[in-house]
Design a protein around this motif. Structure first.
Motif, PDB file in Angstrom:
ATOM      1  N   ARG A  22      38.166  38.104  52.919  1.00  0.00           N
ATOM      2  CA  ARG A  22      39.363  37.308  52.674  1.00  0.00           C
ATOM      3  C   ARG A  22      39.235  36.641  51.310  1.00  0.00           C
ATOM      4  NH1 ARG A  22      39.255  33.389  56.777  1.00  0.00           N
ATOM      5  NH2 ARG A  22      38.606  31.872  55.241  1.00  0.00           N
ATOM      6  N   TYR A  23      40.266  36.816  50.482  1.00  0.00           N
ATOM      7  CA  TYR A  23      40.249  36.247  49.137  1.00  0.00           C
ATOM      8  C   TYR A  23      40.339  34.726  49.197  1.00  0.00           C
ATOM      9  CZ  TYR A  23      40.899  40.958  47.423  1.00  0.00           C
ATOM     10  OH  TYR A  23      40.734  42.293  47.149  1.00  0.00           O
ATOM     11  N   TRP A  25      41.483  32.681  46.700  1.00  0.00           N
ATOM     12  CA  TRP A  25      42.753  32.249  46.132  1.00  0.00           C
ATOM     13  C   TRP A  25      43.543  33.484  45.752  1.00  0.00           C
ATOM     14  CZ3 TRP A  25      38.155  30.906  43.460  1.00  0.00           C
ATOM     15  CH2 TRP A  25      37.891  31.653  42.318  1.00  0.00           C
ATOM     16  N   LEU A  26      44.802  33.307  45.498  1.00  0.00           N
ATOM     17  CA  LEU A  26      45.657  34.428  45.133  1.00  0.00           C
ATOM     18  C   LEU A  26      45.372  34.835  43.696  1.00  0.00           C
ATOM     19  CD1 LEU A  26      49.049  33.300  46.693  1.00  0.00           C
ATOM     20  CD2 LEU A  26      47.438  34.978  47.579  1.00  0.00           C
ATOM     21  N   GLY A  27      45.361  36.105  43.458  1.00  0.00           N
ATOM     22  CA  GLY A  27      45.142  36.585  42.114  1.00  0.00           C
ATOM     23  C   GLY A  27      44.199  37.774  42.093  1.00  0.00           C
ATOM     24  N   VAL A  28      44.194  38.419  40.946  1.00  0.00           N
ATOM     25  CA  VAL A  28      43.381  39.613  40.786  1.00  0.00           C
ATOM     26  C   VAL A  28      41.894  39.266  40.712  1.00  0.00           C
ATOM     27  CG1 VAL A  28      42.965  41.601  39.284  1.00  0.00           C
ATOM     28  CG2 VAL A  28      45.280  40.763  39.607  1.00  0.00           C
ATOM     29  N   LEU A  29      41.547  38.151  40.101  1.00  0.00           N
ATOM     30  CA  LEU A  29      40.146  37.793  39.868  1.00  0.00           C
ATOM     31  C   LEU A  29      39.596  36.846  40.931  1.00  0.00           C
ATOM     32  CD1 LEU A  29      40.304  37.284  36.015  1.00  0.00           C
ATOM     33  CD2 LEU A  29      39.532  39.283  37.274  1.00  0.00           C
ATOM     34  N   SER A  30      39.968  37.065  42.167  1.00  0.00           N
ATOM     35  CA  SER A  30      39.527  36.185  43.239  1.00  0.00           C
ATOM     36  C   SER A  30      38.321  36.768  43.971  1.00  0.00           C
ATOM     37  CB  SER A  30      40.670  35.976  44.226  1.00  0.00           C
ATOM     38  OG  SER A  30      40.240  35.228  45.329  1.00  0.00           O
ATOM     39  N   PRO A  31      37.291  35.948  44.196  1.00  0.00           N
ATOM     40  CA  PRO A  31      36.166  36.424  45.011  1.00  0.00           C
ATOM     41  C   PRO A  31      36.533  36.361  46.494  1.00  0.00           C
ATOM     42  CG  PRO A  31      35.792  34.175  44.358  1.00  0.00           C
ATOM     43  CD  PRO A  31      37.069  34.601  43.687  1.00  0.00           C
ATOM     44  N   THR A  32      35.720  36.986  47.302  1.00  0.00           N
ATOM     45  CA  THR A  32      35.955  36.951  48.740  1.00  0.00           C
ATOM     46  C   THR A  32      34.964  35.993  49.394  1.00  0.00           C
ATOM     47  OG1 THR A  32      34.477  38.808  49.161  1.00  0.00           O
ATOM     48  CG2 THR A  32      36.788  39.329  48.754  1.00  0.00           C
ATOM     49  N   ASP A  33      35.353  35.477  50.544  1.00  0.00           N
ATOM     50  CA  ASP A  33      34.473  34.550  51.246  1.00  0.00           C
ATOM     51  C   ASP A  33      33.214  35.251  51.753  1.00  0.00           C
ATOM     52  OD1 ASP A  33      35.879  36.071  53.082  1.00  0.00           O
ATOM     53  OD2 ASP A  33      36.232  34.418  54.477  1.00  0.00           O
TER      54      ASP A  33
END
Length: 160
Positions: A22-23, A25-33
Motif C-alpha cells: 500500500r502506497y 501517499w499519492l504519487g509516482v514516487l511513493s514508497p510502500t508500507d
C-alpha cells in the motif's frame, strides 16, 4: 563507516520503492508500507552483522581469526587437504586485505593495482593454530544446539 551508511540508505530505498504494498501517499514516487518495513528489517540485520564482525575483528588477533576459520572448516578434513588449502587461502587473503587497507588508496588506484598482473612471489608466512579449550568447545556446542532448536521450532510452526 560512511560506506555502511550508504549501503543502509540504499537498502531502505530499494526495498521501499520496489516492493509491492500500500502506497504511503499519492504519487509516482511513493514508497510502500510493506517495502519500508522490509527495508528497515534488512537494515537491522545488516547492522547486527556489521557490529558483530567489527567486534570480532577488534577483539581477535589474526592468529585467532585463522584458528577460528580452521576450526570452522573441520568437516572438510576428509577431502584431501581441502581444509588446509582453504585456511591458507583465507589467511593470505586477510594479509593482502590488511596491507591494502593500510595503504589507503583511492578506488581507481586500488582497482588498477588489483587488475595488473602480480609477479609470483615466493615468501614464507607463519600461521599458528590456537587450539580450542573445553569451555569454548562447550559454548560452541551450546550455540549449535540453540541454532538447531530454533530451526526445529521454525519448522514446527512456532514462528507463524
Amino acid at each position: 563507516m560512511s560506506k555502511l551508511k550508504w549501503l543502509l540508505l540504499v537498502t531502505v530505498l530499494i526495498y521501499g520503492w520496489s516492493t509491492p504494498g500500500r502506497y504511503l501517499w499519492l504519487g509516482v514516487l511513493s514508497p510502500t508500507d510493506v517495502g519500508l518495513s522490509l527495508g528497515v528489517d534488512q537494515v537491522g540485520r545488516l547492522l547486527v552483522v556489521a557490529a558483530s564482525l567489527q567486534i570480532l575483528l577488534k577483539r581477535l588477533t589474526s592468529n585467532e581469526v585463522f584458528s577460528s576459520f580452521y576450526l570452522f572448516l573441520y568437516p572438510l578434513q576428509y577431502f584431501s587437504n581441502a581444509r588446509v588449502r582453504f585456511a591458507v587461502r583465507f589467511a593470505l587473503t586477510l594479509q593482502v586485505a590488511e596491507s591494502l587497507l593500510e595503504s589507503k588508496l583511492g578506488f581507481k588506484a586500488l582497482l588498477s593495482l588489483i587488475l595488473q598482473p602480480q609477479p609470483a612471489a615466493c615468501h614464507t608466512i607463519e600461521l599458528s593454530y590456537i587450539p580450542i579449550n573445553r569451555l569454548q568447545l562447550g559454548l560452541l556446542f551450546g550455540q549449535g544446539a540453540l541454532v538447531l532448536y530454533s530451526i526445529f521450532l521454525g519448522m514446527d510452526g512456532f514462528w507463524r
